[in-house]
Design a protein around this motif. Structure first.
Motif, short mmCIF file in Angstrom:
data_model
loop_
_atom_site.label_atom_id
_atom_site.label_comp_id
_atom_site.label_asym_id
_atom_site.label_seq_id
_atom_site.Cartn_x
_atom_site.Cartn_y
_atom_site.Cartn_z
N LYS A 21 -9.24 4.88 -1.29
CA LYS A 21 -9.54 3.98 -2.41
C LYS A 21 -8.28 3.26 -2.86
O LYS A 21 -7.23 3.88 -3.04
CB LYS A 21 -10.10 4.81 -3.58
CG LYS A 21 -10.47 3.97 -4.78
CD LYS A 21 -10.95 4.85 -5.93
CE LYS A 21 -11.13 3.98 -7.15
NZ LYS A 21 -10.93 4.68 -8.38
N ASP A 22 -8.39 1.96 -3.06
CA ASP A 22 -7.28 1.18 -3.62
C ASP A 22 -7.06 1.65 -5.05
O ASP A 22 -8.01 1.96 -5.78
CB ASP A 22 -7.61 -0.31 -3.63
CG ASP A 22 -7.86 -0.87 -2.25
OD1 ASP A 22 -7.70 -0.13 -1.25
OD2 ASP A 22 -8.24 -2.05 -2.17
N LEU A 50 7.32 1.43 0.17
CA LEU A 50 6.20 1.56 1.10
C LEU A 50 5.50 0.21 1.33
O LEU A 50 5.01 -0.06 2.43
CB LEU A 50 5.21 2.60 0.59
CG LEU A 50 5.74 4.04 0.55
CD1 LEU A 50 4.74 4.97 -0.12
CD2 LEU A 50 6.13 4.53 1.91
N THR A 51 5.48 -0.63 0.32
CA THR A 51 4.93 -1.98 0.47
C THR A 51 5.84 -2.81 1.38
O THR A 51 5.36 -3.51 2.27
CB THR A 51 4.75 -2.65 -0.91
OG1 THR A 51 3.88 -1.85 -1.71
CG2 THR A 51 4.17 -4.04 -0.77
N PHE A 56 1.49 -0.56 2.70
CA PHE A 56 0.54 -1.00 1.69
C PHE A 56 0.54 -2.52 1.61
O PHE A 56 1.53 -3.17 1.94
CB PHE A 56 0.93 -0.51 0.28
CG PHE A 56 1.00 0.97 0.11
CD1 PHE A 56 0.16 1.83 0.79
CD2 PHE A 56 1.92 1.52 -0.77
CE1 PHE A 56 0.23 3.18 0.62
CE2 PHE A 56 1.99 2.89 -0.95
CZ PHE A 56 1.14 3.72 -0.26
N GLU A 57 -0.58 -3.05 1.13
CA GLU A 57 -0.68 -4.44 0.70
C GLU A 57 -0.97 -4.37 -0.79
O GLU A 57 -1.52 -3.38 -1.27
CB GLU A 57 -1.85 -5.14 1.39
CG GLU A 57 -1.74 -5.22 2.88
CD GLU A 57 -3.02 -5.75 3.52
OE1 GLU A 57 -2.89 -6.30 4.62
OE2 GLU A 57 -4.10 -5.61 2.93
N THR A 58 -0.62 -5.42 -1.50
CA THR A 58 -0.93 -5.46 -2.93
C THR A 58 -1.76 -6.69 -3.24
O THR A 58 -1.73 -7.68 -2.51
CB THR A 58 0.36 -5.50 -3.79
OG1 THR A 58 1.09 -6.68 -3.48
CG2 THR A 58 1.23 -4.27 -3.55
N LYS A 70 -1.77 -4.67 -10.62
CA LYS A 70 -1.42 -4.75 -9.21
C LYS A 70 -2.03 -3.54 -8.51
O LYS A 70 -1.71 -2.40 -8.83
CB LYS A 70 0.09 -4.76 -9.00
CG LYS A 70 0.47 -4.89 -7.52
CD LYS A 70 1.93 -4.63 -7.26
CE LYS A 70 2.78 -5.79 -7.68
NZ LYS A 70 4.18 -5.62 -7.22
N TYR A 71 -2.90 -3.80 -7.56
CA TYR A 71 -3.53 -2.74 -6.78
C TYR A 71 -2.83 -2.59 -5.45
O TYR A 71 -2.32 -3.57 -4.88
CB TYR A 71 -5.01 -3.04 -6.54
CG TYR A 71 -5.90 -2.63 -7.69
CD1 TYR A 71 -6.67 -1.47 -7.61
CD2 TYR A 71 -5.97 -3.39 -8.85
CE1 TYR A 71 -7.48 -1.09 -8.67
CE2 TYR A 71 -6.78 -3.01 -9.91
CZ TYR A 71 -7.54 -1.85 -9.80
OH TYR A 71 -8.33 -1.48 -10.85
N TYR A 72 -2.82 -1.36 -4.95
CA TYR A 72 -2.23 -1.05 -3.66
C TYR A 72 -3.34 -0.66 -2.70
O TYR A 72 -4.23 0.12 -3.04
CB TYR A 72 -1.23 0.11 -3.80
CG TYR A 72 -0.05 -0.26 -4.66
CD1 TYR A 72 1.11 -0.76 -4.10
CD2 TYR A 72 -0.12 -0.14 -6.05
CE1 TYR A 72 2.19 -1.12 -4.89
CE2 TYR A 72 0.95 -0.51 -6.85
CZ TYR A 72 2.10 -0.99 -6.26
OH TYR A 72 3.15 -1.36 -7.05
N ARG A 73 -3.28 -1.22 -1.49
CA ARG A 73 -4.26 -0.95 -0.45
C ARG A 73 -3.52 -0.48 0.80
O ARG A 73 -2.54 -1.10 1.22
CB ARG A 73 -5.05 -2.22 -0.13
CG ARG A 73 -6.01 -2.06 1.05
CD ARG A 73 -6.66 -3.38 1.46
NE ARG A 73 -7.38 -3.95 0.33
CZ ARG A 73 -7.34 -5.24 -0.01
NH1 ARG A 73 -6.60 -6.09 0.66
NH2 ARG A 73 -8.02 -5.68 -1.04
N MET A 74 -4.00 0.58 1.40
CA MET A 74 -3.41 1.11 2.63
C MET A 74 -3.67 0.14 3.79
O MET A 74 -4.77 -0.39 3.93
CB MET A 74 -4.04 2.46 2.95
CG MET A 74 -3.53 3.10 4.20
SD MET A 74 -2.16 4.21 3.93
CE MET A 74 -2.98 5.52 3.09
N THR A 75 -2.66 -0.07 4.61
CA THR A 75 -2.80 -0.89 5.81
C THR A 75 -3.03 0.03 7.02
O THR A 75 -2.92 1.26 6.92
CB THR A 75 -1.52 -1.71 6.07
OG1 THR A 75 -0.43 -0.80 6.31
CG2 THR A 75 -1.19 -2.63 4.90
#
Length: 109
Positions: A21-22, A50-51, A56-58, A70-75
């Motif tokens: 989950k983001d 880590l970004t 991660f993408e934000t 600002k949300y973080y999403r796993m790449t």
């Protein structure tokens, strides 16, 4: 908890927290804080690193309660890193536990 133990496992905990989950920064601080004592001053630099390393993408989401979050999403690269760290963790954990069990400690007496 010993600060060095915490430092060594914090990246893995953050990666696992974002696996399904983001999440936005404060949400991550709250979740990770339930496992290890951590504050924003420790976590945000780790999220930035880590970004920058493309784990991660934000993205920004408008909030009804204040400024955008600002949300973080796993790449895909982040998922690979998480799997590698998890494998390292299991190996480390098994070796340390085996050593503890085989050691002559006061707890056995």
């Amino acid at each position: 908890m010993n600060a060095q133990f915490k430092k060594g496992v914090l990246e893995l905990i953050v990666l696992l927290s974002l696996n399904n989950k983001d999440k936005y920064g404060y949400e991550l601080v709250s979740e990770v804080g339930k496992i290890v004592d951590v504050n924003e001053g420790t976590l945000y630099p780790l999220l930035r690193r880590l970004t920058n390393e493309h784990y991660f993408e934000t993205y920004l989401v408008e909030s009804k309660e204040g400024p955008s979050r600002k949300y973080y999403r796993m790449t895909a690269i982040g998922k690979e890193r998480m799997k590698a760290l998890l494998e390292d963790w299991h190996t480390f954990y098994e070796r340390v536990n085996r050593f503890i069990e085989e050691s002559d400690t006061d707890e056995k007496r």
